[in-house]
Design a protein around this motif. Structure first.
Motif, PDB file in Angstrom:
ATOM      1  N   GLU A   1       1.219  -1.227   0.052  1.00 48.97           N
ATOM      2  CA  GLU A   1      -0.384  -0.373  -0.158  1.00 48.97           C
ATOM      3  C   GLU A   1       0.798   1.466  -0.148  1.00 48.97           C
ATOM      4  O   GLU A   1       1.861   1.370   0.547  1.00 48.97           O
ATOM      5  CB  GLU A   1      -1.135   0.240   1.176  1.00 48.97           C
ATOM      6  CG  GLU A   1      -1.966   0.919   1.018  1.00 48.97           C
ATOM      7  CD  GLU A   1      -2.610   0.824   2.674  1.00 48.97           C
ATOM      8  OE1 GLU A   1      -3.430   2.020   3.033  1.00 48.97           O
ATOM      9  OE2 GLU A   1      -2.911  -0.443   2.906  1.00 48.97           O
ATOM     10  N   VAL A   2       0.571   1.751  -0.776  1.00 47.43           N
ATOM     11  CA  VAL A   2       1.024   3.547  -1.068  1.00 47.43           C
ATOM     12  C   VAL A   2       0.281   4.555  -1.259  1.00 47.43           C
ATOM     13  O   VAL A   2      -0.648   5.058  -1.213  1.00 47.43           O
ATOM     14  CB  VAL A   2       2.059   3.191  -2.626  1.00 47.43           C
ATOM     15  CG1 VAL A   2       2.496   4.361  -2.552  1.00 47.43           C
ATOM     16  CG2 VAL A   2       3.029   2.248  -3.151  1.00 47.43           C
ATOM     17  N   ASN A   3       1.131   5.770  -0.117  1.00 47.53           N
ATOM     18  CA  ASN A   3       0.099   7.011   0.497  1.00 47.53           C
ATOM     19  C   ASN A   3       1.130   8.048  -0.033  1.00 47.53           C
ATOM     20  O   ASN A   3       1.787   7.997  -0.216  1.00 47.53           O
ATOM     21  CB  ASN A   3       0.359   6.929   1.994  1.00 47.53           C
ATOM     22  CG  ASN A   3      -0.298   5.704   2.528  1.00 47.53           C
ATOM     23  OD1 ASN A   3      -1.636   5.180   2.160  1.00 47.53           O
ATOM     24  ND2 ASN A   3       0.322   5.662   3.299  1.00 47.53           N
ATOM     25  N   MET A   4       0.282   8.817  -0.832  1.00 48.08           N
ATOM     26  CA  MET A   4       0.654  10.137  -1.255  1.00 48.08           C
ATOM     27  C   MET A   4      -0.411  11.256  -0.707  1.00 48.08           C
ATOM     28  O   MET A   4      -1.471  11.230  -0.475  1.00 48.08           O
ATOM     29  CB  MET A   4       0.672   9.576  -2.771  1.00 48.08           C
ATOM     30  CG  MET A   4      -0.317   9.117  -3.805  1.00 48.08           C
ATOM     31  SD  MET A   4       0.167   8.736  -5.464  1.00 48.08           S
ATOM     32  CE  MET A   4       0.647   6.919  -5.047  1.00 48.08           C
TER      33      MET A   4
ATOM     34  N   LYS B   1      -3.466  13.989  -1.309  1.00 50.65           N
ATOM     35  CA  LYS B   1      -4.172  14.396  -2.255  1.00 50.65           C
ATOM     36  C   LYS B   1      -3.885  14.724  -3.238  1.00 50.65           C
ATOM     37  O   LYS B   1      -2.580  16.190  -3.701  1.00 50.65           O
ATOM     38  CB  LYS B   1      -5.260  15.066  -1.300  1.00 50.65           C
ATOM     39  CG  LYS B   1      -5.925  14.851   0.071  1.00 50.65           C
ATOM     40  CD  LYS B   1      -7.429  13.594  -1.606  1.00 50.65           C
ATOM     41  CE  LYS B   1      -7.970  13.314   0.544  1.00 50.65           C
ATOM     42  NZ  LYS B   1      -9.102  12.573  -0.216  1.00 50.65           N
ATOM     43  N   GLY B   2      -4.708  14.194  -4.453  1.00 52.02           N
ATOM     44  CA  GLY B   2      -3.849  14.905  -6.105  1.00 52.02           C
ATOM     45  C   GLY B   2      -2.874  13.908  -6.897  1.00 52.02           C
ATOM     46  O   GLY B   2      -2.937  13.789  -8.128  1.00 52.02           O
ATOM     47  N   LYS B   3      -2.194  13.514  -6.183  1.00 54.65           N
ATOM     48  CA  LYS B   3      -0.778  13.588  -7.120  1.00 54.65           C
ATOM     49  C   LYS B   3      -1.310  11.761  -7.075  1.00 54.65           C
ATOM     50  O   LYS B   3      -0.745  11.005  -8.502  1.00 54.65           O
ATOM     51  CB  LYS B   3       0.122  12.711  -5.799  1.00 54.65           C
ATOM     52  CG  LYS B   3       1.622  12.172  -6.800  1.00 54.65           C
ATOM     53  CD  LYS B   3       2.982  12.023  -5.450  1.00 54.65           C
ATOM     54  CE  LYS B   3       4.241  12.006  -6.139  1.00 54.65           C
ATOM     55  NZ  LYS B   3       5.352  11.946  -5.500  1.00 54.65           N
ATOM     56  N   LYS B   4      -1.867  10.745  -6.851  1.00 54.94           N
ATOM     57  CA  LYS B   4      -2.072   9.399  -7.833  1.00 54.94           C
ATOM     58  C   LYS B   4      -2.749   9.866  -9.361  1.00 54.94           C
ATOM     59  O   LYS B   4      -2.995   9.094  -9.801  1.00 54.94           O
ATOM     60  CB  LYS B   4      -3.741   8.887  -6.835  1.00 54.94           C
ATOM     61  CG  LYS B   4      -4.289   7.115  -7.367  1.00 54.94           C
ATOM     62  CD  LYS B   4      -5.353   7.140  -6.708  1.00 54.94           C
ATOM     63  CE  LYS B   4      -6.739   5.463  -7.356  1.00 54.94           C
ATOM     64  NZ  LYS B   4      -6.607   5.366  -6.324  1.00 54.94           N
ATOM     65  N   ALA B   5      -3.897  11.284  -9.589  1.00 52.63           N
ATOM     66  CA  ALA B   5      -4.670  10.992 -10.727  1.00 52.63           C
ATOM     67  C   ALA B   5      -3.034  12.018 -11.305  1.00 52.63           C
ATOM     68  O   ALA B   5      -3.267  10.766 -12.328  1.00 52.63           O
ATOM     69  CB  ALA B   5      -4.848  12.496 -10.589  1.00 52.63           C
ATOM     70  N   ILE B   6      -2.604  12.142 -10.856  1.00 57.45           N
ATOM     71  CA  ILE B   6      -1.249  12.436 -11.648  1.00 57.45           C
ATOM     72  C   ILE B   6      -0.265  11.059 -12.314  1.00 57.45           C
ATOM     73  O   ILE B   6      -0.316  10.993 -13.480  1.00 57.45           O
ATOM     74  CB  ILE B   6       0.157  13.148 -11.563  1.00 57.45           C
ATOM     75  CG1 ILE B   6      -1.145  14.670 -10.655  1.00 57.45           C
ATOM     76  CG2 ILE B   6       1.166  13.855 -11.490  1.00 57.45           C
ATOM     77  CD1 ILE B   6      -0.262  15.680  -9.636  1.00 57.45           C
ATOM     78  N   VAL B   7       0.068  10.668 -11.221  1.00 59.44           N
ATOM     79  CA  VAL B   7       0.888   8.854 -11.663  1.00 59.44           C
ATOM     80  C   VAL B   7      -0.278   8.515 -12.210  1.00 59.44           C
ATOM     81  O   VAL B   7       0.484   6.801 -13.712  1.00 59.44           O
ATOM     82  CB  VAL B   7       0.869   8.148  -9.961  1.00 59.44           C
ATOM     83  CG1 VAL B   7       1.616   6.461 -10.558  1.00 59.44           C
ATOM     84  CG2 VAL B   7       1.708   9.075  -9.077  1.00 59.44           C
ATOM     85  N   LYS B   8      -1.041   8.248 -12.293  1.00 64.58           N
ATOM     86  CA  LYS B   8      -2.379   7.712 -13.140  1.00 64.58           C
ATOM     87  C   LYS B   8      -2.212   8.228 -14.621  1.00 64.58           C
ATOM     88  O   LYS B   8      -2.030   6.779 -15.439  1.00 64.58           O
ATOM     89  CB  LYS B   8      -4.072   7.298 -12.779  1.00 64.58           C
ATOM     90  CG  LYS B   8      -4.427   6.406 -13.396  1.00 64.58           C
ATOM     91  CD  LYS B   8      -5.830   6.193 -12.463  1.00 64.58           C
ATOM     92  CE  LYS B   8      -6.743   5.112 -13.012  1.00 64.58           C
ATOM     93  NZ  LYS B   8      -8.424   5.478 -12.245  1.00 64.58           N
TER      94      LYS B   8
END
Length: 64
Positions: A27-30, A32-39
């Motif tokens: 499980e990786v925590n980052m 807010k908003g960074k997940k969309a950028i990585v995706k």
């Protein structure tokens, strides 16, 4: 005489068992908003998020 009913093939169950046997989960925590950028970056590279992150880890560790 009726034949015993054969269990239907369950794709999700099969995939889950395959994953448990062959992969570890992390499980990786980052922020807010960074997940969309990585995706988006993964999609632009033609990869899944997992492939993209694994490639980044391998590059950082010098395993590529």
């Amino acid at each position: 005489m009726a034949r015993p009913k054969k269990e239907d093939f369950n794709q999700i169950k099969y995939q889950n068992e395959f994953n448990k046997a062959n992969y570890d989960r992390v499980e990786v925590n980052m922020p807010k908003g960074k997940k969309a950028i990585v995706k988006e970056a993964a999609a632009a590279a033609g990869q899944s998020v997992s492939e993209y992150i694994n490639q980044a880890i391998d590059a950082r560790m010098g395993l590529d």
